[in-house]
Design an enzyme around this catalytic site. Structure first.
Site, PDB file in Angstrom:
ATOM      1  N   LYS A 182      94.649  89.995  -5.527  1.00  0.00           N
ATOM      2  CA  LYS A 182      94.040  90.770  -4.450  1.00  0.00           C
ATOM      3  C   LYS A 182      92.689  91.332  -4.881  1.00  0.00           C
ATOM      4  CE  LYS A 182      98.058  92.292  -1.780  1.00  0.00           C
ATOM      5  NZ  LYS A 182      98.775  93.475  -1.232  1.00  0.00           N
ATOM      6  N   LYS A 224     103.169  89.414  15.271  1.00  0.00           N
ATOM      7  CA  LYS A 224     102.345  89.415  16.466  1.00  0.00           C
ATOM      8  C   LYS A 224     101.070  88.634  16.167  1.00  0.00           C
ATOM      9  CE  LYS A 224      99.784  93.787  15.951  1.00  0.00           C
ATOM     10  NZ  LYS A 224      99.449  95.056  16.633  1.00  0.00           N
ATOM     11  N   LEU A 239     104.644  99.421  26.813  1.00  0.00           N
ATOM     12  CA  LEU A 239     105.569  99.263  27.931  1.00  0.00           C
ATOM     13  C   LEU A 239     105.312  97.976  28.692  1.00  0.00           C
ATOM     14  CD1 LEU A 239     105.763 102.964  29.140  1.00  0.00           C
ATOM     15  CD2 LEU A 239     107.578 101.626  28.079  1.00  0.00           C
ATOM     16  N   LYS A 240     105.456  96.868  28.002  1.00  0.00           N
ATOM     17  CA  LYS A 240     105.335  95.554  28.594  1.00  0.00           C
ATOM     18  C   LYS A 240     106.568  94.745  28.201  1.00  0.00           C
ATOM     19  CE  LYS A 240     101.235  95.900  30.500  1.00  0.00           C
ATOM     20  NZ  LYS A 240     101.097  95.882  31.978  1.00  0.00           N
ATOM     21  N   PRO A 241     107.450  94.429  29.150  1.00  0.00           N
ATOM     22  CA  PRO A 241     108.643  93.651  28.799  1.00  0.00           C
ATOM     23  C   PRO A 241     108.278  92.366  28.076  1.00  0.00           C
ATOM     24  CG  PRO A 241     108.822  94.497  31.027  1.00  0.00           C
ATOM     25  CD  PRO A 241     107.417  94.788  30.573  1.00  0.00           C
ATOM     26  N   CYS A 290     106.250  98.423  10.185  1.00  0.00           N
ATOM     27  CA  CYS A 290     106.441  99.845  10.504  1.00  0.00           C
ATOM     28  C   CYS A 290     107.685 100.132  11.328  1.00  0.00           C
ATOM     29  CB  CYS A 290     105.206 100.388  11.225  1.00  0.00           C
ATOM     30  SG  CYS A 290     103.699 100.370  10.236  1.00  0.00           S
ATOM     31  N   ASP A 294      94.538  97.883  -7.207  1.00  0.00           N
ATOM     32  CA  ASP A 294      95.800  97.205  -6.930  1.00  0.00           C
ATOM     33  C   ASP A 294      96.298  96.558  -8.215  1.00  0.00           C
ATOM     34  OD1 ASP A 294      97.079  96.200  -3.955  1.00  0.00           O
ATOM     35  OD2 ASP A 294      97.822  95.206  -5.761  1.00  0.00           O
ATOM     36  N   TYR A 314      97.325  96.285   4.171  1.00  0.00           N
ATOM     37  CA  TYR A 314      96.709  96.449   5.488  1.00  0.00           C
ATOM     38  C   TYR A 314      95.979  97.781   5.615  1.00  0.00           C
ATOM     39  CZ  TYR A 314      98.734  92.166   7.215  1.00  0.00           C
ATOM     40  OH  TYR A 314      99.025  90.847   7.392  1.00  0.00           O
ATOM     41  N   ASN A 331     106.365 106.340  15.424  1.00  0.00           N
ATOM     42  CA  ASN A 331     106.889 104.984  15.347  1.00  0.00           C
ATOM     43  C   ASN A 331     108.239 104.848  16.044  1.00  0.00           C
ATOM     44  OD1 ASN A 331     104.670 103.966  14.129  1.00  0.00           O
ATOM     45  ND2 ASN A 331     105.541 103.774  12.088  1.00  0.00           N
TER      46      ASN A 331
END
EC number: 1.1.1.22
Length: 437
Positions: A35, A324, A258-260, A268, A30, A10, A214
């Site tokens: 890759k 995510k 800060l979003k529940p 990370c 790499d 990444y 982090n």
């Protein structure tokens, strides 16, 4: 400038593409031939919005090429960026094996070239790793002195998966860990285009800022989630509370985390909090807040499991699998963990993720899915409608994919567990359960 990028993951892939776009000659290195071949075919080896186009243009224009040879890259370049992974060991300690191997490869390659070469580490490493691991490996392999015969620096990355190119172009902070002036001058020249003034620190201070960042981000997420659970129990809309809290950007700094919602994951936050705890323990320093961060994160997974199984129905569909949306990264994904627990308890699980598809994946994520998660691989669907048809409970982890089908779910009386709050107007009721609202 001529720059070698070691590690086409990444961080490395994004850095290589952006540097080449900005006019620098880049050699990506790499040990994974697949890759390299993917890069040479003008495709991104990872899933990241906008990266395929940058790589296509850079390779086509001759500004970016790939190789498995450290010797070839070092011979052609004046500076190297080391961007290989530093995974967590089972006990939470940091595994620097890949960094050590690359440093040894670079050190041997330095003996075959003339001229001053700068080695810049971008991999996430704990304080004192540069002095105690990286520099000794480079010096032993090259027979040279760091800071004199070759340059050395630490340059932590602050890129978020899913928005990495935007983060590269508009950094919130730039940090350089300095040992020698020549390498610092090269880094300053390389980043002269950015409006943000770099912070120049010692090597160990630059190493520490990455973990501090982090750990802070992880704590913010868990804090918001815990407040969300409390607010829900009291009949309070947690997002209303957090919207006010984050409106104070002077003291509360940033609303980004800060979003529940659901648990944090990815490459990370989980491993860095664990590594920091492990290192602190070696120094006999208690870490009650770091301990609580991981326990609070685990609590979100337990709560999601409880909500998904509460209706007593056996067919459960999950929308979203990577840690995510807009990424294919399955490392420490809390959605994978939820799926594993449901499968282990005998529930019939089906999963839809538009990016985590065997036909789209490449490199380590494809191998990880096939080799480490074959039982997950077998229950992946390529159509969200098929998942809806085959589920009595739908757990939402991807807002974009779930939004168009909310009405369908409601019309069919399918139980919904929303981990991301698809709609800001929704509150827990009847067949709809929001995780923290």
């Amino acid at each position: 400038m001529k720059i070698a990028i070691f590690g086409i993951g990444y961080v490395g892939a994004v850095a290589a593409a952006c540097l080449a776009r900005d006019g620098h000659e880049v050699v990506a290195v790499d040990i994974n031939q697949q890759k390299v071949d993917t890069l040479l075919a003008r495709q991104s080896p990872i899933i990241e919005p906008g990266l395929d186009e940058l790589i296509d243009t850079a390779v086509d224009g001759g500004m970016l090429r790939g190789t498995t040879s450290a010797d070839e890259a070092i011979a052609a370049c004046d500076m190297s960026f080391v961007c290989v992974g530093t995974p967590a060991r089972p006990n939470g300690s940091l595994d620097t094996t890949y960094v050590e191997r690359v440093c040894e490869d670079i050190g041997r390659a330095l003996t075959k070239r003339t001229g001053f070469h700068s080695v810049v580490i971008r991999s996430t490493i704990l304080p004192n790793t540069m002095d105690n691991v990286v520099v000794p490996r480079l010096e032993a392999a090259s027979g040279m002195k760091a800071g004199e015969d070759f340059g050395i620096a630490y340059y932590p990355e602050f890129l978020r998966e899913g928005s990495a190119i935007a983060d590269y172009d508009n950094p919130g902070a730039i940090v350089f860990g300095k040992r020698d002036d020549r390498t610092l001058d090269r880094l300053m020249e390389l980043h002269a285009q950015f409006a943000v003034k770099p912070h120049v620190l010692s090597l160990k201070a630059a190493e520490a800022i990455k973990y501090t960042n982090n750990a802070w981000h992880a704590m913010k997420i868990s804090f918001a989630n815990e407040i969300g659970l409390i607010c829900k129990s009291l009949g309070v809309d947690s997002h209303d509370v957090m919207n006010v809290l984050t409106a104070d950007t002077k003291l509360n700094i940033s609303p980004a985390y800060l979003k529940p919602g659901y648990a944090f994951g990815g490459s990370c936050l989980p491993k860095d909090v664990k590594a920091l705890r492990h290192r602190a323990g070696r120094e006999d320093v208690d870490t009650p807040i770091l301990d609580a961060i991981l326990e609070a994160n685990e609590n979100q997974i337990r709560t999601a499991f409880r909500l998904a199984t509460a209706p007593g129905l056996r067919r459960i569909g999950l929308i979203g699998l990577s840690f995510k949306p807009e990424t294919d990264d399955l490392r420490y994904s809390p959605f994978v963990e939820l799926a594993e627990r449901l499968i282990g308890r005998g529930y019939r699980v089906r999963i839809y993720d538009p990016i985590v598809q065997p036909a789209r994946l490449t490199g380590s994520n494809k191998a990880y899915l096939a080799e480490q998660l074959p039982h997950i691989n077998e229950i992946l669907l390529d159509d969200v409608s098929a998942l809806v048809d085959d589920s009595d409970v739908v757990v939402i982890g991807n807002r974009k994919e779930a939004a168009p089908i909310l009405d369908t779910l409601a019309r069919r009386n399918i139980h919904v567990v929303d981990l991301v709050r698809v709609s800001g107007d929704e509150r827990s009721h009847d067949n709809y359960q929001g995780l923290c609202w």
